[in-house]
Design an enzyme around this catalytic site. Structure first.
Site, PDB file in Angstrom:
ATOM      1  N   ASN A   7      51.523  37.724  48.750  1.00  0.00           N
ATOM      2  CA  ASN A   7      50.798  37.667  47.269  1.00  0.00           C
ATOM      3  C   ASN A   7      51.368  38.908  46.503  1.00  0.00           C
ATOM      4  OD1 ASN A   7      49.224  37.336  45.305  1.00  0.00           O
ATOM      5  ND2 ASN A   7      47.283  37.274  46.384  1.00  0.00           N
ATOM      6  N   LYS A  14      50.609  42.019  48.798  1.00  0.00           N
ATOM      7  CA  LYS A  14      49.486  41.877  49.830  1.00  0.00           C
ATOM      8  C   LYS A  14      50.251  40.682  50.818  1.00  0.00           C
ATOM      9  CE  LYS A  14      44.803  41.088  48.233  1.00  0.00           C
ATOM     10  NZ  LYS A  14      43.958  39.980  47.920  1.00  0.00           N
ATOM     11  N   ARG A  91      52.944  33.137  47.152  1.00  0.00           N
ATOM     12  CA  ARG A  91      52.030  32.513  45.992  1.00  0.00           C
ATOM     13  C   ARG A  91      52.711  32.818  44.674  1.00  0.00           C
ATOM     14  NH1 ARG A  91      47.050  35.770  43.654  1.00  0.00           N
ATOM     15  NH2 ARG A  91      46.436  34.008  42.053  1.00  0.00           N
ATOM     16  N   HIS A 180      43.442  28.870  41.134  1.00  0.00           N
ATOM     17  CA  HIS A 180      42.764  28.903  42.534  1.00  0.00           C
ATOM     18  C   HIS A 180      43.161  27.683  43.012  1.00  0.00           C
ATOM     19  CE1 HIS A 180      39.313  31.748  40.416  1.00  0.00           C
ATOM     20  NE2 HIS A 180      40.122  32.505  41.200  1.00  0.00           N
ATOM     21  N   HIS A 205      34.320  27.765  43.758  1.00  0.00           N
ATOM     22  CA  HIS A 205      35.062  29.093  44.185  1.00  0.00           C
ATOM     23  C   HIS A 205      34.531  30.169  43.367  1.00  0.00           C
ATOM     24  CE1 HIS A 205      38.431  31.325  45.622  1.00  0.00           C
ATOM     25  NE2 HIS A 205      38.441  32.140  44.336  1.00  0.00           N
ATOM     26  N   ARG A 238      35.231  38.138  32.785  1.00  0.00           N
ATOM     27  CA  ARG A 238      35.925  36.928  31.627  1.00  0.00           C
ATOM     28  C   ARG A 238      34.593  36.400  30.904  1.00  0.00           C
ATOM     29  NH1 ARG A 238      39.838  34.953  36.008  1.00  0.00           N
ATOM     30  NH2 ARG A 238      41.785  36.224  35.544  1.00  0.00           N
ATOM     31  N   ARG A 282      27.498  42.301  43.573  1.00  0.00           N
ATOM     32  CA  ARG A 282      26.490  43.213  44.462  1.00  0.00           C
ATOM     33  C   ARG A 282      25.812  44.267  43.770  1.00  0.00           C
ATOM     34  NH1 ARG A 282      31.183  43.949  48.872  1.00  0.00           N
ATOM     35  NH2 ARG A 282      32.171  43.896  46.535  1.00  0.00           N
ATOM     36  N   GLU A 331      30.409  32.683  48.925  1.00  0.00           N
ATOM     37  CA  GLU A 331      30.047  32.748  50.257  1.00  0.00           C
ATOM     38  C   GLU A 331      28.911  33.886  50.617  1.00  0.00           C
ATOM     39  OE1 GLU A 331      33.738  33.843  52.394  1.00  0.00           O
ATOM     40  OE2 GLU A 331      34.748  32.338  50.984  1.00  0.00           O
ATOM     41  N   ASN A 332      28.825  34.746  49.795  1.00  0.00           N
ATOM     42  CA  ASN A 332      27.471  35.888  49.898  1.00  0.00           C
ATOM     43  C   ASN A 332      26.238  36.073  49.211  1.00  0.00           C
ATOM     44  OD1 ASN A 332      29.383  37.191  52.119  1.00  0.00           O
ATOM     45  ND2 ASN A 332      30.763  37.507  50.566  1.00  0.00           N
ATOM     46  N   GLU A 382      43.090  31.492  51.569  1.00  0.00           N
ATOM     47  CA  GLU A 382      44.004  30.996  50.437  1.00  0.00           C
ATOM     48  C   GLU A 382      45.478  31.133  51.463  1.00  0.00           C
ATOM     49  OE1 GLU A 382      41.956  33.196  47.272  1.00  0.00           O
ATOM     50  OE2 GLU A 382      43.234  31.740  46.055  1.00  0.00           O
TER      51      GLU A 382
HETATM   52  P1  ADP Z   1      38.494  38.063  44.239  1.00  0.00           P
HETATM   53  O1  ADP Z   1      38.423  37.005  43.028  1.00  0.00           O
HETATM   54  O2  ADP Z   1      39.046  39.376  43.832  1.00  0.00           O
HETATM   55  O3  ADP Z   1      39.291  37.374  45.169  1.00  0.00           O
HETATM   56  P2  ADP Z   1      36.051  38.029  45.827  1.00  0.00           P
HETATM   57  O4  ADP Z   1      36.263  36.490  46.343  1.00  0.00           O
HETATM   58  O5  ADP Z   1      36.436  38.899  46.830  1.00  0.00           O
HETATM   59  O6  ADP Z   1      37.026  38.245  44.443  1.00  0.00           O
HETATM   60  O7  ADP Z   1      34.902  38.183  45.267  1.00  0.00           O
HETATM   61  C1  ADP Z   1      34.507  39.244  44.854  1.00  0.00           C
HETATM   62  C2  ADP Z   1      32.740  39.236  44.371  1.00  0.00           C
HETATM   63  O8  ADP Z   1      31.876  38.935  45.423  1.00  0.00           O
HETATM   64  C3  ADP Z   1      32.279  40.463  43.675  1.00  0.00           C
HETATM   65  O9  ADP Z   1      31.671  40.201  42.234  1.00  0.00           O
HETATM   66  C4  ADP Z   1      31.469  40.956  44.814  1.00  0.00           C
HETATM   67  O10 ADP Z   1      30.198  41.827  44.255  1.00  0.00           O
HETATM   68  C5  ADP Z   1      31.014  39.505  45.220  1.00  0.00           C
HETATM   69  N1  ADP Z   1      30.368  40.036  46.807  1.00  0.00           N
HETATM   70  C6  ADP Z   1      30.797  40.284  47.839  1.00  0.00           C
HETATM   71  N2  ADP Z   1      30.000  40.497  48.815  1.00  0.00           N
HETATM   72  C7  ADP Z   1      28.741  40.082  48.134  1.00  0.00           C
HETATM   73  C8  ADP Z   1      27.386  40.139  48.761  1.00  0.00           C
HETATM   74  N3  ADP Z   1      27.179  40.440  50.021  1.00  0.00           N
HETATM   75  N4  ADP Z   1      26.540  39.845  47.910  1.00  0.00           N
HETATM   76  C9  ADP Z   1      26.762  39.475  46.481  1.00  0.00           C
HETATM   77  N5  ADP Z   1      27.892  39.502  45.998  1.00  0.00           N
HETATM   78  C10 ADP Z   1      28.781  39.927  47.024  1.00  0.00           C
END
Ligand code: ADP
Length: 396
Positions: A7, A14, A91, A180, A205, A238, A282, A331-332, A382
């Site tokens: 990538n 990467k 990619r 994506h 996503h 964005r 976060r 996910e988080n 991915e």
């Molecule tokens: P990218 O689009 O660059 O691949 P990611 O899929 O890694 O990005 O997502 C990054 C986002 O996920 C950031 O806004 C980050 O704050 C958020 N994120 C990661 N871990 C957590 C968490 N534990 N709680 C809330 N948001 C999170």
């Protein structure tokens, strides 16, 4: 069989070397600051051994040579010779309308990609330069190109055309493409396995960049990003959807040219623009918990847009069997997921708000047993999606 997934960015590569038997990454690495001072490559193996290379990397070609050197490192490498790599999957941002799936990286196909570079002027040239370098350094290794866009190429004209004069599509291919795609494909396939049989899936996503797709029986029928990744959801930096007439008005107030406005909407807007201090979910969550109102607003606006898209895609699909959350936020972030799912009983969702707050790793069901519409966290991968596509092309 081992597949190397690349990538490339303008100053970075990467990579992951994936063992297709286990579908696990044996090594992951990042070469950074290519073409600048302080170029560095850092690699970690699955068993936690590290390789660091600090050497000048004026172009992607040198960086690729160091990628191979790291993978073959005598002490902490994972392969003995280049021929241990069965294929390389690259990619690529944009397929335009020339390709509808992944392709072998032949000279002819690469030339077609180059022709389409103006559809992704920041991303396509470095990706293609890296591909050229990789072909030079690994002359005997088959290579594939896996696009961010092709998963969405099953959209019908009603979904992909803008309401502008048709000749803009005919002459300049102005239309919605979606991005994506490797993630939407991977997650919707995993979701379809859970549903079994015919399926109507909505994939959210949500990361720094975010998009939603509506997938019916494995085929994408709509997605929220458009001609570029700027359309759709409100994201980290964005704006997402905005009235173009407001863009003209803002440009006149700020004295910006159109390209400056596009940059402004891509880099200074979204959660960053609303909160005034961060694009990172976060940071915003932490600040909102301490009472920062603008951080809370940024989170609520993000979730509200997602909710609206979920509702509209349920309408487009004529119902939905499973809603999947993926990406760093998907996910988080329990807060964002909770806000999106609030008040969705009308569409048959019985969401488990308590379970939503407890993060268990891997695929996790967040709907209650018996919920007509299932809600899941399905972690995206991915790189594995690109490796699977590559393996499939090699078989063909
Ligand atoms: P990218 O689009 O660059 O691949 P990611 O899929 O890694 O990005 O997502 C990054 C986002 O996920 C950031 O806004 C980050 O704050 C958020 N994120 C990661 N871990 C957590 C968490 N534990 N709680 C809330 N948001 C999170």
């Amino acid at each position: 069989m081992k597949i190397l997934v690349i990538n490339a960015g303008s100053s970075s590569i990467k990579y992951q070397l994936i063992d297709m038997k286990t579908e696990k990454a044996i090594a992951k690495g990042l070469a950074e600051r290519i073409g600048g001072d302080g170029s560095v490559l850092k690699q970690k193996t699955a068993d936690d051994r590290a390789v660091t290379i600090e050497q000048p990397m004026p172009t992607h070609k040198e960086a690729m040579q160091f990628v191979l050197q790291a993978l073959m490192d005598k002490e902490n490498g994972v392969i003995k010779k280049v021929s241990d790599i069965a294929a390389v999957g690259h990619r690529m941002l944009h397929s335009a309308e020339d390709f509808h799936g992944s392709i072998m990286a032949t000279a002819e196909n690469i030339a077609t990609c180059r022709k389409n570079s103006d559809l992704g002027p920041l991303h396509m040239p470095p990706m293609l330069d890296c591909l050229d370098s990789c072909r030079e350094v690994m002359k005997d290794t088959p290579m594939t190109i896996v696009f961010d866009t092709t998963f969405h190429s099953t959209m019908e004209p009603v979904a992909y055309l803008y309401g502008v004069p048709y000749e803009l599509y005919e002459k300049y291919k102005v239309r919605r493409y979606g991005f994506h795609g490797t993630s939407h494909k991977f997650v919707s396939e995993e979701a379809a396995k859970i549903v079994g049989g015919k399926s109507k899936i909505i994939v959210c996503h949500l990361g720094n960049g975010s998009s939603i797709s509506a997938v019916k029986n494995g085929k994408c029928v709509d997605t929220s990003m458009g001609f570029t990744p700027l359309e759709g959801l409100m994201m980290g930096t964005r704006s997402g959807d905005i009235d173009p007439a407001a863009v003209d008005y803002i440009a006149s107030k700020l004295n910006y040219t159109l390209p400056q406005m596009v940059q402004y909407l891509n880099k200074k807007s979204g959660m960053l623009g609303i909160s005034g201090f961060s694009a990172d979910c976060r940071d915003l969550t932490e600040a909102a918990e301490k009472g920062n109102e603008r951080a809370r607003l940024a989170i609520e606006m993000t979730a509200y847009r997602i909710k609206k898209y979920v509702g509209s895609y349920a309408a487009a699909l004529g119902g939905v069997d499973l809603i999947a959350f993926t990406g760093g936020i998907g996910e988080n972030s329990a807060i964002i997921r909770g806000l999106v799912m609030e008040g969705t009983e009308y569409m048959g969702v019985d969401f488990d708000f308590a379970k939503n707050k407890v993060r268990t790793p891997g695929v996790t069901e967040l709907s209650k047993p018996g919920s007509r519409v299932k809600v899941y966290i399905i972690p995206t991968n991915e790189e594995l999606s690109i490796a699977r596509e590559t393996a499939q092309l090699l078989k063909a």
